[in-house]
Design a protein around this motif. Structure first.
Motif, mmCIF file in Angstrom:
data_model
loop_
_atom_site.group_PDB
_atom_site.id
_atom_site.type_symbol
_atom_site.label_atom_id
_atom_site.label_comp_id
_atom_site.label_asym_id
_atom_site.label_seq_id
_atom_site.Cartn_x
_atom_site.Cartn_y
_atom_site.Cartn_z
ATOM 1 N N VAL A 58 34.254 8.299 -68.186
ATOM 2 C CA VAL A 58 34.614 7.306 -69.189
ATOM 3 C C VAL A 58 34.280 7.797 -70.574
ATOM 4 O O VAL A 58 34.997 7.551 -71.527
ATOM 5 C CB VAL A 58 33.906 5.960 -68.897
ATOM 6 N N ALA A 59 33.157 8.511 -70.670
ATOM 7 C CA ALA A 59 32.684 8.914 -71.990
ATOM 8 C C ALA A 59 33.732 9.760 -72.669
ATOM 9 O O ALA A 59 33.902 10.935 -72.388
ATOM 10 C CB ALA A 59 31.391 9.695 -71.854
ATOM 11 N N ALA A 102 32.516 13.149 -69.168
ATOM 12 C CA ALA A 102 32.246 12.179 -68.119
ATOM 13 C C ALA A 102 33.492 11.330 -67.915
ATOM 14 O O ALA A 102 34.359 11.281 -68.788
ATOM 15 C CB ALA A 102 31.067 11.306 -68.536
ATOM 16 N N LEU A 140 26.812 19.468 -66.742
ATOM 17 C CA LEU A 140 27.467 18.169 -66.639
ATOM 18 C C LEU A 140 27.868 17.650 -68.003
ATOM 19 O O LEU A 140 28.893 16.979 -68.155
ATOM 20 C CB LEU A 140 26.517 17.167 -65.969
ATOM 21 N N PRO A 157 22.680 14.358 -73.938
ATOM 22 C CA PRO A 157 22.737 14.642 -72.498
ATOM 23 C C PRO A 157 22.546 16.120 -72.177
ATOM 24 O O PRO A 157 22.041 16.460 -71.112
ATOM 25 C CB PRO A 157 24.137 14.183 -72.105
#
Lengths: 506, 274
Positions: free
Chosen positions: B264-265, B262, B257, B216
């Motif tokens: 949930v991550a 994140a 980001l 990512p």
């Protein structure tokens, strides 16, 4: 004058046996006309069957003898194919009985001499599948007689020398001449065996006994009387039919028989100095007498070529792929091949080394083969369309349609690199609704990170495909980039999905 | 070898400088072009097409995508940047006046994007052989039969500049061997794009690469692992910067980001910048 005579002694038998399976061709075969044997193959001759025997006598000699009906139309068609093959070499082609005569003195230089021409001629006749005897002589009828007599007279001193031809003809048997078999037997009975025996007799008596024709033929063969001929021409259209020896239930059985029709087709095309653009194969079906099943009388298969060709192997490959996709409605008994679309222009030059042009031609043939097997709608080319809606911005059209259009129409604008916003390579066939939690689209159990956007697309109100969307570039959990949009209309139903995945950046 | 030379280099014979016999080299590459030492990169005899990425070319035998051989690219799913990876080489093939043929792409590609990547749509043919839904006359054949046939025809003809094929999962090894044989007539690169699950099984293609997104934090980059090549195995992962989709601020945003976990991550993602 230099004449080549091509005589197919077993023409009618070979024309009949061509549709038989290979193992049956070796067994004793005989052709019947009016209940009498007209022609026999080698296996039947070995058993003692001779032309002229009655059917029952022949069967007594060879119990396993297989009979076929003599068919004058079939023979004429086979002979026609030989004429067409000859017409590719010289415009001066005539028929004498079932012997094809070619006047080649005028084209010797072009083909590089008589021997080279002979080799080319044999090569051109070979796909037709007939054994031929070829002879050459300075007179038309002389060449024809020699071709009917023996198989080794294609070259020799008699080719150019009239005196040598006359000496050779003196030794020829009398049965070569004359209007019919009764005359031969009478001549034999009179102790006349060779043509030289005839020459020694008083001409007036001979003419009274056997008619003027015999003497006339003898003089024309010896070159002492002129022998005008009418040149044959290839017809405008090609039509051939082939009756199958056994009915064909499957398309692949048809293929073998259809290949037999392709050789005459190519010979005809070459006689007309043209190449085949399209042809139609008609498969005539066995009539069925059951009321509940209505079968069409024939199945038609039209084969079109992207690039006109006169190459048997290529036509056969195309036909094989097309036939593989055909399902026969009923067993096939007869095939017909029609061709009226030819291109009259010289074939493209052969090239020693592959060039861009030959590669282009090879690619066209490859595409043709792919289209023949997979169907036109599966071999595609992309055509960009000026539309903002991504699902309409690009069309895949069959290759054939593009070929007809002007190349400029298919060309994308030169400034394509300047697309204001990137577009993904892969567009899903239909947008995939994404669940939406915490005001974020989710994909595969993870929230998507919106990295760029929105790009607003609002268009299509005039053609019913109204799209009002805000597009974002989003990142999936593994880092790949997706193209998602949010429907922008105030959604009437809250249950309607708001986010959609439309593409992936490949 | 240097030690043995003086034995033969007798001064009496050395004058006047005799045309010394070519020193027989033990380099295998000079014995036969198909030989190479295990620690060297193999050489590609049949020409290569530069991939357009210098760091990738340095690791590929012959310095580019091989011609006359299959190249397998294993991807977890379409849409991770595979076309941006191949586009420079494909565009170079088209520059030479030769055509591309794509077999069974996962979706209809967007012509505008391809044009933006430098491809000429007039020299691109798409063969869509797969349709598992419509019953066909040849229904008894396995689904992949048509595309394998078409692919083999294209490779054998030798008239196509470059071939891309998305093969369905579970293509039999003997079919691939057949394709590899057919590819020897194909003077250009031939790419098979396959599912990542095929990674574990040995395959006939002389060059196999596993592609994955670079994570990512690095959008517009591709992590590339060379699974098999003619030469020593490459331990590391190459990271190639693809033609960017994102603008610079958007890329920076991706880095930021990725640094914050994140919602949930749970698995932290190594973000070296951002």
């Amino acid at each position: 004058m230099l004449w080549l005579a091509v005589h197919p002694p077993w023409l009618s038998l070979e024309a009949f046996a061509a549709t038989l399976p290979a193992d049956q061709r070796q067994r004793p075969l005989a052709l019947l006309a009016d209940h009498r044997v007209q022609a026999v193959n080698a296996a039947a001759a070995a058993a003692g069957v001779q032309p002229g025997l009655k059917r029952a006598t022949a069967l007594a000699l060879a119990p396993g003898l297989q009979f076929g009906q003599a068919d004058a139309a079939r023979d004429a068609q086979a002979l026609q194919a030989l004429v067409h093959a000859a017409l590719a070499f010289t415009p001066a082609v005539a028929l004498d009985g079932s012997t094809v005569l070619l006047e080649v003195a005028s084209c010797l230089r072009y083909f590089g001499g008589a021997d080279a021409l002979l080799a080319r001629l044999r090569q051109a006749l070979q796909p037709l599948g007939h054994r031929v005897q070829i002879a050459s002589a300075p007179t038309a009828l002389g060449a024809a007689l020699l071709a009917r007599w023996r198989d080794d007279l294609a070259t020799g001193p008699h080719r150019d020398d009239l005196a040598a031809l006359q000496r050779l003809l003196d030794e020829a048997p009398v049965w070569l001449l004359g209007p019919g078999r009764e005359h031969w037997e009478a001549l034999q009975g009179m102790g006349l065996r060779q043509l030289s025996d005839l020459l020694r007799l008083p001409r007036a008596g001979l003419a009274r006994r056997f008619g003027e024709d015999l003497l006339d033929e003898l003089d024309r063969a010896r070159g002492t009387r002129p022998d005008p001929r009418i040149w044959l021409e290839a017809p405008e259209r090609f039509d051939a039919r082939l009756e199958l020896a056994m009915r064909a239930d499957h398309a692949d059985q048809v293929l073998h028989a259809a290949a037999l029709l392709l050789a005459p087709l190519v010979a005809w095309a070459q006689a007309r100095q043209s190449r085949v653009q399209a042809f139609v194969l008609q498969m005539q079906h066995e009539p069925r007498h059951r009321a509940e099943v209505v079968t069409p009388p024939a199945t038609e298969l039209r084969v079109e070529l992207a690039e006109p060709a006169a190459d048997i192997a290529h036509l056969q490959a195309l036909l094989r792929e097309r036939l593989a996709r055909v399902q026969l409605a009923a067993p096939t008994l007869e095939l017909r091949l029609h061709c009226r679309e030819v291109v009259r222009q010289p074939p493209p030059n052969a090239e020693l080394f592959p060039t861009r042009h030959s590669e282009r031609a090879g690619l066209v043939r490859l595409l043709e083969r792919l289209r023949a097997r997979l169907g036109d709608e599966r071999v595609l080319q992309l055509q960009p369309v000026a539309d903002h809606r991504p699902e309409r911005a690009c069309r895949a059209v069959p290759v054939a349609d593009v070929a007809g259009a002007s190349p400029a129409a298919a060309a994308p604008p030169a400034a394509a690199g300047g697309l204001p916003w990137p577009r993904p390579v892969w567009l899903l066939p239909r947008p995939l609704p994404l669940p939406d939690r915490q005001a974020m689209p989710w994909f595969e159990g993870r929230p998507l990170q919106l990295l760029a956007g929105p790009e607003r697309i609002e268009t299509g109100w005039w053609d019913g495909g109204l799209a009002t969307r805000d597009y974002f570039i989003a990142q999936a959990a593994d880092g790949s980039l997706l193209w998602v949009y949010r429907a922008r209309l105030p959604v009437a139903d809250a249950a309607e999905p708001l986010w959609f995945l439309q593409g992936r950046f490949g | 070898m240097a030690a043995s030379l003086p034995l033969f280099a007798d001064p009496a014979f050395a004058h006047p400088a005799p045309p010394a016999p070519e020193p027989v080299s033990c380099e295998p590459v000079q014995l036969h072009p198909a030989l190479w030492r295990a620690h060297q990169l193999g050489r590609q005899r049949d020409g290569t097409v530069a991939s357009g990425f210098a760091e990738l070319d340095a690791e590929l035998p012959g310095g580019g995508w091989p011609a006359r051989a299959l190249t397998e690219l294993l991807l977890p799913h379409p849409g991770i940047g595979e076309l941006r990876l191949l586009a420079p080489a494909l565009a170079a093939v088209q520059q030479g006046g030769r055509s591309l043929m794509w077999f069974d792409p996962p979706a209809v590609p967007c012509g505008w994007t391809l044009a933006a990547l430098g491809l000429d749509l007039r020299q691109l043919v798409i063969v869509q052989a797969r349709d598992g839904l419509q019953p066909r006359a040849r229904g008894r054949l396995p689904a992949a039969a048509d595309v394998l046939w078409a692919l083999e025809q294209a490779l054998k003809s030798g008239h196509v500049g470059a071939v891309l094929a998305w093969l369905p999962p579970g293509v039999r090894p003997e079919s691939l061997r057949r394709l590899q044989l057919a590819a020897q007539a194909h003077d250009g690169p031939a790419f098979l794009l396959r599912e990542a699950a095929a990674l574990a099984r040995p395959r006939v293609a002389p060059l196999r690469l596993a592609l994955a997104p670079a994570g990512p934090a690095r959008p517009d980059e591709l992590a590339l692992r060379i699974v098999k090549r003619r030469g020593p195995p490459l331990a590391g992962t190459l990271r190639l910067a693809l033609a960017p989709v994102l603008s610079t601020p958007a890329r920076a945003r991706a880095g930021r980001l990725a640094a914050v976990p994140a919602p949930v991550a749970a698995a932290p993602v190594a973000a070296d910048h951002g």
